[in-house]
Structure formats: structure tokens, C-alpha cells
Design a protein around this motif. Sequence first.
Motif, PDB file in Angstrom:
ATOM      1  N   ASN A  15     -42.873  66.895 -58.610  1.00  0.00           N
ATOM      2  CA  ASN A  15     -42.330  65.828 -57.201  1.00  0.00           C
ATOM      3  C   ASN A  15     -41.857  67.402 -56.597  1.00  0.00           C
ATOM      4  N   GLU A  17     -40.661  67.477 -54.067  1.00  0.00           N
ATOM      5  CA  GLU A  17     -39.268  66.780 -52.879  1.00  0.00           C
ATOM      6  C   GLU A  17     -38.359  67.828 -53.738  1.00  0.00           C
ATOM      7  N   THR A  18     -38.034  68.321 -55.090  1.00  0.00           N
ATOM      8  CA  THR A  18     -37.023  68.339 -55.780  1.00  0.00           C
ATOM      9  C   THR A  18     -37.639  69.309 -56.450  1.00  0.00           C
ATOM     10  N   GLY A  19     -39.668  69.831 -56.520  1.00  0.00           N
ATOM     11  CA  GLY A  19     -40.229  71.094 -56.896  1.00  0.00           C
ATOM     12  C   GLY A  19     -39.710  70.872 -59.300  1.00  0.00           C
ATOM     13  N   VAL A  39     -38.061  73.177 -62.599  1.00  0.00           N
ATOM     14  CA  VAL A  39     -38.754  73.067 -61.372  1.00  0.00           C
ATOM     15  C   VAL A  39     -40.602  74.368 -61.493  1.00  0.00           C
ATOM     16  N   THR A  41     -43.301  76.470 -58.928  1.00  0.00           N
ATOM     17  CA  THR A  41     -43.346  76.868 -56.866  1.00  0.00           C
ATOM     18  C   THR A  41     -44.926  76.781 -57.460  1.00  0.00           C
ATOM     19  N   GLN A 151     -36.365  78.682 -52.322  1.00  0.00           N
ATOM     20  CA  GLN A 151     -35.750  78.142 -53.845  1.00  0.00           C
ATOM     21  C   GLN A 151     -34.577  78.999 -54.005  1.00  0.00           C
ATOM     22  N   SER A 156     -36.156  72.658 -51.551  1.00  0.00           N
ATOM     23  CA  SER A 156     -37.270  72.484 -52.474  1.00  0.00           C
ATOM     24  C   SER A 156     -38.973  72.943 -51.970  1.00  0.00           C
ATOM     25  N   PRO A 157     -39.509  73.264 -52.918  1.00  0.00           N
ATOM     26  CA  PRO A 157     -40.798  73.307 -52.619  1.00  0.00           C
ATOM     27  C   PRO A 157     -41.451  72.917 -51.475  1.00  0.00           C
ATOM     28  N   TYR A 159     -40.038  71.683 -49.002  1.00  0.00           N
ATOM     29  CA  TYR A 159     -39.789  71.423 -47.094  1.00  0.00           C
ATOM     30  C   TYR A 159     -39.697  73.581 -47.368  1.00  0.00           C
ATOM     31  N   GLY A 573     -44.479  63.100 -54.270  1.00  0.00           N
ATOM     32  CA  GLY A 573     -43.196  62.739 -54.678  1.00  0.00           C
ATOM     33  C   GLY A 573     -42.794  60.815 -55.237  1.00  0.00           C
TER      34      GLY A 573
END
Length: 712
Positions: A15, A17-19, A39, A41, A151, A156-157, A159, A573
Motif C-alpha cells: 500500500n 499510501e501507508t507504506g 512498513v 520504504t 517517514q 507516507s512513502p 507522499y 493502494g
Amino acid sequence: MENKRAVIERIVYSNLETGFCVLRMQDEETEEAFTATGVFTNPVAGAEFLLEGDYTESRYGRQFKVNSTVEKLPASLKGLERYLGSGLIQGIGKVNAHKIVEAFGLDTISIIEEEPDRLLQLEGIGKKKLAKITKAWNDQKEIKNVMIFLQGYGVSPAYAVKIYKAYGNDSIRKVKNNPYALIKDVWGIGFTLADNLARTMGIGNESEERIRAGIFFILEEMSKSGHCYATFEELTGQAARVLLVGEEMVEGEIRYLARENIIVSDYEDLFYLPFLYHCEVGIKNRVEEMMKVQPLRLSVDEVSVVEEVSRTAGILYDDIQLSGIRMSLASRLMVLTGGPGTGKTTTVMGIIRALEMGKRSILLAAPTGRAAKRMTETTGKKASTIHRLLEFSPAEGFQRNEENPLECDTLILDEASMVDVSLMYTVLKALPDTATLILVGDVDQLPAVGPGNVLRDFIDSEMVDVICLERIFRQAKTSAITENAHRVNRGEMVAKGPDLEDDFFFMEEADTRKLLSTIKDLVARRLPKRYNLDPLRDIQVLTPMQKGDLGAKNLNKELQEVLNPETKKIIFGLTEYRLHDRVMQIRNNYEKRVFNGDIGTISGVDLDTKQLLVNFSGDELVYDLGDLDELVLAYAVTIHKSQGSEYPVVITPLTMSHYMMLQRNLVYTAITRAEKLMILLGEKRALRKAINTNDVKKRNTMLKVRLQEMLQ
């Protein structure tokens, strides 16, 4: 807490949006395969990480729950090849990755970083490809630094990638200097995200910087709801609530921003974003200038032109239509409005014939590609989008303007209800001083997505010439679509009857699961079989909202499953973008020359580079992973997004779950999008509530007042 070094074998779920990721990894020491969650990167197959975490048991089995990660460059040939061929470095796919690693072995990374020219020794890698590879390698190194920095502050990754695209290698310095600048510089980052980042970085709750950004945020949010300005009370109250500070602090900063002309105050405490103020005032000034110039004289007698058009057109025009044709020959700014079936198209065709007989040069345009295409088909004359007509350039803006005006005597602009204040001002600036503007549209449809209510303000100001078509032209049988559109507009319930065509249905059903099942069955099986339709081309589901079981997001997911089982896809996402999917662009992208509401089809999926190829009416555009938040599936779209478009078949669900959106003009707009068949389905009480609700929210616009001031 356990530590291990592991390489990514494959990405199970990611995802952006959240990583958050679910990865299948291999322990470098034991060679044991395991599942890791956490999470990461920018994860790619072949990347190696130092992991810290613990094994846990879940319903999916034993998983390594990661608390922290540190990426390491791959240490094995296999890892290097997978890493380079993962799509991380644009220009290196799986084939080139194999060639490079085979040639340079474990020295590959140092070769790319320190002696990249040696790659030219390999077949298939020339100077252009080398430059692309070198730039991509340096970019991915820098972006990782940016992502690690951001981060650390909870960004989030996805953005982080956007911020890097906007600021490049200057990202960290610019974000540290003023995180609130992200709101205007990076699409998709709103006040809440920038504010959270700023607060994490130590910027105080009552800082001037924060309050000023919050005031701008309120004005921008109101503009997204169609407002050109905010009253002092609206701006103060909303900003104080959002910022959780006292109103007196907000009042002081509003006054400061107005004194410094950072925002504009007008008409005793109405506050504008500067560009919206200049658009509203600019429209008024331009109309005033146009009215001072006499229209071009006809080379032939006006009365004889209208008589000749009426005689040769093969159409029996009524008196109001003839008045519209006559008015178009003498007006500087004219509005032609009316509902479905009232003869707008035939009147426009008469206007075009009359203008041509009068030796007037004519241009035709519409706000969207679909509307322009339909205008071309109905009139037989080439129509273009407004952006294309005004020769928009991403680097230089609109090339047609007051210094380089359009070359025409008359501009006919269709679907004018969709035009906001910014676009209308741009059009007016590009018109020659002697030219006539004819606006064609249905004023009872939903207003423009952007700020203002231009068509309504022009009509209500009584400062422009207006022709309102009301008579429905009947044939042997009246279209039930047309009849019911007018019934809804009058506040009456939809109906069927023996004197109406069989092109409108209302299917009553209250159960959401049954409705969802019915919609899928109608689109995938029943309608294609009964009417010989292509479900991907001929049928459009229009819904009031984005969210909910019957919202566009869920309907798209459900319809994708039954209409497109294609397995070649890219996941971004929570959305799968599959080959042959129908998609919609949801923001203006001037570099790609594709605009909000444009619909296309995914014509290519490159799993190596993680890119999509999307066909928009013959133009194929490339979308990287970072661009995919501009695309949504379009098997179902909101009614608002359907403006300017028509579809052979429209299906629209209406239930009480859409309560907040149930308005008369919403249902009216949905019905008027259907060309051959309209199916409403849902709860009768929801339909009745929508029809009975005509208290359309007033938009904050002073254009009507400004136009009326011309009389003073």
C-alpha cells in the motif's frame, strides 16, 4: 526482539499510501523463506534489509512483524539481478539487468555509481539509455534519503515520492523551511497532513505561519465547494474550529493577510483567494468592454437570413428558436438555455447556418473532450475542448489571450453550466473585441465543479441576451427519458405511460445487497443480451456518492470483477489497475494534456517498469506508479463527474444511504446523461426525497452583482 538480514523474494501486498507491505523474504543466513509484515520504504524484489522484529501468529499463519528496517545493497549476484530488474531503475528491465550483472558481477553497483560509461560496452545500451539509467539511479538514491527523513515525521512513502517530484534534491531543506508550502506545491497534500508534519517538527499551535496557512486552507476548501469568497464570519469561525484557536487570533491574521494583499477583501468583509477575485472582476470588466463595442454588421439583411435558414433547414423552428437565431446575429453575449428535447441542438444548427450566410467565422468548443466530440457529431462542425482551442501549454499557460486573441467572429460554447469563473475569464480574455460569445447549456443541471455559478449569474443579472427554450418537441411517441427529466425538474414523480417510449425504468428495491447484485447482472448480462450492447463502451453506472456499498469506489471494484477478469495488472493502494480497465482522470494534468473527467482505457501494463499505458480517444499516455493517484476506475462514476457527457445507457442507484446528496438537480442531471435507456433503481422514498428537495445550496459569488453594477 530478533534481528535478521533478508532479501525480498516477492511483494505479496503493498500500500503506497501507508507504506504497509506483506513481503515474501529469504533469510540470508539460514536461507529460510518467511513472510514479513510492516512498513517498508520503496520495496522491490531483490532488495536486502536488516530487519528488527518478532514472529507472531495470525490467521494467515506465522509472520515476522517488522518494527524497523535498514536497507542494504544486495550482496549476491541473484539479488543484484532481481534488484536492478525490479523496475526500480527506469531504463533497466529484466533483460538489461541480466546483461549488466553478467558483465560486472558484484562490482555492478560501483560501476553504475563511479564508472557508468562502461555500461556502453553492452549491447542495447546507448548514450540515451545510459543517461536515463544514470539519472534514475541518482534519483532513487536521493529519494530514499528524502523518504527516510519524511517517514521519520510520519509522512507516507506515496507522499514522500510526490514531495520529491515537486522539490527534487532540495526536498529536505524546503520541507524544513516551511512544511505548509506543501499544500500549494504538492497535489494531494492538504492542510491536515502538512499541519501534522509541522507539529511533529515543532511548529507551535498558535504560530502565525500555522494560522495563516489555516485561513488559506478554509478559502481553498470553500472554493472546492463552489464558493468564490467567504464572509468574515464564515472565515473566522471555520478557521478557529479547524485550528483549535481563539477567533480573535484568526481575526488578526485575516486582517494582516488582507493588508498585505495575500488575500483580497471586497464588498465590506468578503474575502477572496486573489486569483478568484481577479477572475470574477475580470469577467465583469471584459463583459463591460464587449458591450461598448458594436457587433459586426451583417453583409446581408438579417430578416432575409433568418427566413432563408427557416426555409432551407428542413426543420420547423418555433418562434422562440427563430428569436434565438435572430438574436445570434446582433448580440455580443448571448445565452441559449433549455432542458432535454427543447431543441437546443437544432437551434444551434440554425444559428450556425445563419452566421455562415452572414459571412461570420465561427469556432465551436466545450469544456470536456466528450462534450466537444458530441458537439462535433450533432452539428457536423469541428468542435474542440476549451483548453485545446486556447492552445494551452504546460510551460507557458494559455497561448490565446488578450495579446493573441482567437481568430473568429463568433464563439459557440456548449455545456456552459460546467464552466467556472476561472475558465470563463480565460475564454473572455481570448475573444477578439468585436466577437460574439454564445453560451449554450442547461441551467438546471448541477453547476460547475469549480468555483462560481457563471451561467446562472449571467442569466439572473439580466445584463446579457437570454433565450430560454421550454417547448418539448414531440414525435410519434415522446421519449420517457425526456418526459421524466422535465417532470423531475418540475418537482413531479417519474412516470411511464402508453404515450411514452419504453426507454425509462424505475426498479424498486431497498436491500443494498440485492441492488448491487442487480446492477452487476444488468451491466454484465441482461442489458448486453437484450439490446446487443458492449458493457465496456455503452453502459455507464452513475451514482450520487464515492463512498458506501453503492458508492463509486465499491461499485467499481464489484463491476471490475464481473467485466474484466484480466490478470495482468498493477496494484496501487487498494486499487487494481488491470489491462483493458476503463479509467478516469481526476485532476487536470497539463503536462499530459489530460483533464479532470476524461475517460480512457488501459491499453498496456508493463510489469517491469511498473507503468500503465492509457488510451484517451486515440492518445496513449504513460502513467508511472507516482501518477496513479490521478486515475480511478470508471465503470461507475459520480453524477457530478458525468457532467458534459452522454452515454447510450445509464444506470443510477438511489437509496436513503445517499441521503445527504439527494437533490432534484442531481437526479435531473443523471437522467439527462442517458441517450437511449435510463434505469433508476432503489428506494422510491429516496427518489421522492430527491425530487422534493430543491433548496440547492447557494454559492458565494458576486458576479451577478458586479454585472448589474454596469447599469450604475
